[in-house]
Write an enzyme that holds these catalytic residues in place. Structure first.
Site, mmCIF file in Angstrom:
data_model
loop_
_atom_site.group_PDB
_atom_site.id
_atom_site.type_symbol
_atom_site.label_atom_id
_atom_site.label_comp_id
_atom_site.label_asym_id
_atom_site.label_seq_id
_atom_site.Cartn_x
_atom_site.Cartn_y
_atom_site.Cartn_z
ATOM 1 N N GLN A 63 -60.374 -16.040 -5.180
ATOM 2 C CA GLN A 63 -61.370 -16.332 -4.230
ATOM 3 C C GLN A 63 -61.098 -17.168 -2.920
ATOM 4 O OE1 GLN A 63 -64.456 -18.091 -6.855
ATOM 5 N NE2 GLN A 63 -64.618 -16.263 -7.977
ATOM 6 N N CYS A 69 -69.345 -28.836 -3.302
ATOM 7 C CA CYS A 69 -67.973 -28.703 -2.426
ATOM 8 C C CYS A 69 -69.012 -28.169 -0.889
ATOM 9 C CB CYS A 69 -67.224 -27.697 -2.872
ATOM 10 S SG CYS A 69 -67.930 -26.016 -3.224
ATOM 11 N N ARG A 117 -59.796 -33.317 -12.049
ATOM 12 C CA ARG A 117 -59.675 -32.893 -13.425
ATOM 13 C C ARG A 117 -58.922 -34.000 -14.332
ATOM 14 N NH1 ARG A 117 -58.840 -27.489 -10.763
ATOM 15 N NH2 ARG A 117 -56.926 -28.013 -9.738
HETATM 16 C C1 LIG Z 1 -65.571 -24.107 -6.924
HETATM 17 S S1 LIG Z 1 -65.469 -22.769 -7.858
HETATM 18 C C2 LIG Z 1 -64.741 -23.674 -9.574
HETATM 19 C C3 LIG Z 1 -63.365 -24.122 -9.585
HETATM 20 C C4 LIG Z 1 -62.948 -24.486 -10.901
HETATM 21 N N1 LIG Z 1 -63.764 -25.841 -11.223
HETATM 22 C C5 LIG Z 1 -61.441 -25.071 -10.755
HETATM 23 O O1 LIG Z 1 -61.239 -26.394 -11.266
HETATM 24 O O2 LIG Z 1 -60.501 -24.229 -10.399
HETATM 25 C C6 LIG Z 1 -66.683 -22.176 -8.362
HETATM 26 C C7 LIG Z 1 -66.631 -20.821 -9.244
HETATM 27 O O3 LIG Z 1 -68.066 -20.522 -9.738
HETATM 28 C C8 LIG Z 1 -68.085 -19.387 -9.884
HETATM 29 N N2 LIG Z 1 -69.517 -18.899 -9.741
HETATM 30 C C9 LIG Z 1 -70.261 -18.552 -8.716
HETATM 31 N N3 LIG Z 1 -71.706 -18.334 -9.141
HETATM 32 C C10 LIG Z 1 -71.659 -18.365 -10.516
HETATM 33 C C11 LIG Z 1 -72.659 -18.395 -11.183
HETATM 34 N N4 LIG Z 1 -73.980 -18.313 -10.859
HETATM 35 N N5 LIG Z 1 -72.484 -18.578 -12.735
HETATM 36 C C12 LIG Z 1 -71.161 -18.722 -13.014
HETATM 37 N N6 LIG Z 1 -69.979 -18.963 -12.308
HETATM 38 C C13 LIG Z 1 -70.488 -18.763 -11.044
HETATM 39 C C14 LIG Z 1 -67.229 -18.422 -9.042
HETATM 40 O O4 LIG Z 1 -66.604 -17.334 -9.731
HETATM 41 C C15 LIG Z 1 -66.316 -19.779 -8.924
HETATM 42 O O5 LIG Z 1 -64.964 -19.307 -9.907
#
Ligand SMILES: C[S@@+](CC[C@H](N)C(=O)[O-])C[C@H]1O[C@@H](n2cnc3c(N)ncnc32)[C@H](O)[C@@H]1O
Length: 387
Positions: free
Chosen positions: A191, A329, A203
């Site tokens: 992504q 973010c 983390r």
């Molecule tokens: C900012 S990233 C998270 C990064 C992660 N915490 C890391 O440390 O690598 C946001 C994530 O939210 C997921 N996402 C987006 N909308 C979502 C939803 N409604 N429910 C669950 N996951 C969702 C996306 O697929 C993405 O992987």
């Protein structure tokens, strides 16, 4: 090099090292320009900077230098070396090497994953220097290979054709190590540019506050970063939730790679938190790291509602003394907003809340005070009690 004259407003912001000029602040007729490098002056003829112009873009000029210097091979070498020097102490073999404006190379994002580069050109203007930049990056970092792209999402806005190409051999999955934890990264199909490098320090912070064998819920987990730290370093019992099957597959591989186990749930976090509440599930730490709910100022109201919803529900899942890590973010949802959201959720749940840590994007994503847009990732780690 052509000259561009800008109005008083832009002149003042450029003198304060703000790196953009909006189209509406340009005095010289825009028809004169293509996508090219320009010398910027105010109406009194004072030099303000050198940048590239895209007359079709709202942000029409992005600054390459506030000094009157040639934009040549030496210029790019100096910029990359300065950026590299700032990143020498990062506890990982994966880091963001160039973070666009924050490293004075607007429109360029470069991540280094072990021996490979992921190079993203996200404006039409920076593509003018594509060859020079790739050559410089190879000379300075000597990678085994690189994935180079001008992604569709960015090029659509810039009126340019997207592309992707590879130099050298690029494995499908690259293994990196961060604070002693191993991850596989898929730089072509992920992504982001590969991995959420900006959360590295956070983390570690969240894990530091955890006790051994806690129950953790890692929501919006992507490739499982927060949960994997908790499982590997604190033996935590971790449940990982993401809506993307591809992200969860990577998360599973990452847990396997580190010899730990977890539970992986493909779900919409908004619904899943409600399901867990119905089941009366309890956790010691919950992480909420959603995608950017507000990509512009206009979307902020909706974003705040979303944050409130997940925060109230997550708080209800915490056992006495449990911790919640809440991240935004989006530049438009700031630390004060997070504080208000958490306080509202605490009032609704009748809880006392203590702030354990304020968190920000890691140092390879620099924050330049003169450019407020360069601060985008904020997080609050709180502890929630009933008395
Ligand atoms: C900012 S990233 C998270 C990064 C992660 N915490 C890391 O440390 O690598 C946001 C994530 O939210 C997921 N996402 C987006 N909308 C979502 C939803 N409604 N429910 C669950 N996951 C969702 C996306 O697929 C993405 O992987």
């Amino acid at each position: 090099m052509k000259k561009v004259v800008v109005n008083k407003k832009a002149s003042q912001t450029l003198l304060q090292f703000f790196p953009w000029v909006y189209r509406s602040d340009i005095v010289t007729p825009l028809e004169k320009f293509g996508i090219e490098v320009v010398h910027i002056e105010n109406e009194q003829g004072k030099f303000l900077g050198i940048g590239y112009i895209n007359p079709k873009s709202t942000i029409a000029i992005r600054i390459l230098s506030f000094s009157n210097e040639p934009i040549d091979a030496n210029f790019f070498k100096k910029r990359v070396q300065e950026a590299l020097y700032k990143r020498l102490d990062i506890p990982s073999n994966a880091y963001r090497l160039i973070h666009s404006e924050a490293d004075m190379l607007p429109g360029l994002i470069v991540d280094k994953y072990e021996e490979y580069l992921s190079i993203h050109f996200v404006t039409a203007g920076i593509l003018l220097f594509q060859e020079e930049i790739v050559k410089t990056l190879f000379e300075i970092t000597a990678p085994k290979g690189a994935y180079i792209t001008a992604p569709e999402s960015a090029m659509r806005k810039e009126g340019e054709e997207p592309f992707e190409k590879m130099i050298g051999a690029l494995p499908e999955h690259i293994e990196i190590e961060e604070n002693g934890i191993r991850f596989v990264v898929d730089i072509k199909n992920s992504q982001k540019t590969g991995f959420y490098l900006d959360q590295r320090a956070n983390r570690a912070i969240v894990t530091k506050f955890m006790k051994q064998k806690e129950r953790m819920l890692d929501c919006f987990s992507n490739s499982g970063g927060f949960g994997l730290y908790a499982a590997s370093k604190k033996g935590a019992d971790v449940e990982i939730v993401d809506i993307s099957s591809q992200a969860l597959a990577l998360a599973k591989s990452n847990f396997r790679l580190n010899g730990v186990v977890g539970k992986f749930v493909e779900a919409n976090v908004f619904d899943y938190l409600r399901e867990l509440r119905k089941k009366k599930a309890k956790f010691d730490t919950v992480v909420l790291d959603p995608p950017s709910f507000a990509k512009s100022r206009h979307q902020k109201g909706g974003a705040l509602k979303g944050f409130k919803d997940i925060s109230v529900n997550a708080m209800k899942l915490l056992d006495e003394g449990g911790k919640l890590a809440l991240f935004s973010c989006s530049h438009y949802v700031d630390m004060d907003d997070l504080v208000h959201i958490v306080l509202k959720a605490a009032k609704d749940n009748h809880k006392r809340v203590e702030v354990l840590a304020h968190m920000y994007q890691d140092i390879d994503h620099p924050y330049i005070l003169n450019n407020p847009f360069s601060l985008y990732l904020k997080g609050l780690l709180i502890q929630v009690t009933s008395h």
